[in-house]
Design a protein around this motif. Structure first.
Motif, PDB file in Angstrom:
ATOM      1  N   ASP A   1      29.691  41.275  36.272  1.00 58.77           N
ATOM      2  CA  ASP A   1      31.106  41.334  35.949  1.00 58.77           C
ATOM      3  C   ASP A   1      31.923  41.764  37.168  1.00 58.77           C
ATOM      4  OD1 ASP A   1      30.543  40.667  33.247  1.00 58.77           O
ATOM      5  OD2 ASP A   1      30.053  42.768  32.836  1.00 58.77           O
ATOM      6  N   HIS A   2      33.245  41.806  36.993  1.00 55.19           N
ATOM      7  CA  HIS A   2      34.136  42.239  38.069  1.00 55.19           C
ATOM      8  C   HIS A   2      35.074  43.320  37.546  1.00 55.19           C
ATOM      9  CE1 HIS A   2      32.744  38.532  39.952  1.00 55.19           C
ATOM     10  NE2 HIS A   2      33.294  38.940  41.080  1.00 55.19           N
ATOM     11  N   ARG A   3      35.347  44.280  38.398  1.00 58.79           N
ATOM     12  CA  ARG A   3      36.302  45.343  38.067  1.00 58.79           C
ATOM     13  C   ARG A   3      37.583  45.081  38.854  1.00 58.79           C
ATOM     14  NH1 ARG A   3      38.060  50.082  40.323  1.00 58.79           N
ATOM     15  NH2 ARG A   3      38.628  51.800  38.888  1.00 58.79           N
TER      16      ARG A   3
ATOM     17  N   ALA B   1      40.592  49.283  30.723  1.00 60.08           N
ATOM     18  CA  ALA B   1      39.340  50.038  30.643  1.00 60.08           C
ATOM     19  C   ALA B   1      39.487  51.437  31.216  1.00 60.08           C
ATOM     20  CB  ALA B   1      38.230  49.295  31.388  1.00 60.08           C
TER      21      ALA B   1
ATOM     22  N   CYS C   1      40.688  46.965  34.740  1.00 59.96           N
ATOM     23  CA  CYS C   1      40.184  46.119  33.669  1.00 59.96           C
ATOM     24  C   CYS C   1      38.862  45.498  34.127  1.00 59.96           C
ATOM     25  CB  CYS C   1      41.166  44.997  33.328  1.00 59.96           C
ATOM     26  SG  CYS C   1      42.825  45.549  32.868  1.00 59.96           S
ATOM     27  N   TRP C   2      37.976  45.283  33.177  1.00 60.30           N
ATOM     28  CA  TRP C   2      36.725  44.594  33.489  1.00 60.30           C
ATOM     29  C   TRP C   2      36.887  43.123  33.150  1.00 60.30           C
ATOM     30  CZ3 TRP C   2      32.591  46.329  36.115  1.00 60.30           C
ATOM     31  CH2 TRP C   2      32.520  47.710  36.348  1.00 60.30           C
TER      32      TRP C   2
END
Length: 200
Positions: A117-119, A148, A157-158
């Protein structure tokens, strides 16, 4: 009204001055054949009216205020923009209610891959921080996201791989200017509380 679920990433053909002011032209092969002049489309989350339609090309007239308040002023030929048609009354609401009225622009502070995933971390000016809540909804470039992390001067946000692939976050990087729209519920709650609420 929109939902924050991007239907297509279109390509900017031109942003130029016409006899009607500033005009934005976008190639949108996936949704253009289902749109008519006069209808609304969210472009990077900003609600615009289709003023011209030719094949898979859409044209929008832009107010100076729109350019001032959004990241549309930074667009260049071949820039990628998130597109969403207006919500129909019988459609499923998969994201959250997005008006297409941009509250502010903000800089991407970081966009880092962590496992699959990406933050995404975006700056948050203190004057708007009361509109944001952890686990609440927020629209970034017209994408419905869940907050998040709420930090002193930013929020994070993720981003799942699907969202990254299907939106212009695929090319996002620190320093990019994004459009931000806060949840409409927070704005109405603010209006019902002092000092805005009517006093007895």
């Amino acid at each position: 009204m929109f939902t924050g679920l991007v239907e297509e990433v279109g390509g900017v053909l031109a942003l130029h001055t016409s006899d009607r002011g500033r005009q934005l032209q976008i190639a949108a092969p996936q949704i253009a054949n289902r749109i008519h002049a006069g209808e609304s489309v969210a472009v990077n989350g900003c609600c615009l009216t289709v003023t011209g339609h030719h094949g898979d090309h859409l044209a929008f007239d832009l107010l100076e205020e729109t350019l001032e308040r959004t990241n549309l002023k930074t667009l260049r030929r071949d820039s990628r923009v998130n597109l969403e048609r207006a919500l129909s009354a019988n459609a499923r609401l998969g994201g959250h209610f997005v008006q297409g009225h941009i509250d502010c622009t903000a800089r991407v502070l970081s966009f880092e891959e962590i496992e699959n995933d990406h933050r995404l971390e975006v700056e948050l000016a203190s004057e708007f921080s009361h509109y944001v809540a952890a686990k609440g909804s927020i629209a970034v470039n017209g994408i419905s996201l869940t907050v998040a992390e709420l930090l002193p001067s930013s929020f994070a946000c993720w981003i799942i791989p699907h969202t990254k692939r299907q939106t212009n976050l695929a090319s996002a990087k620190p320093g990019d200017l994004v459009n931000v729209e806060f949840d409409i519920l927070a704005k109405y709650v603010e209006r019902m509380l002092p000092p805005h609420a009517p006093q007895p």
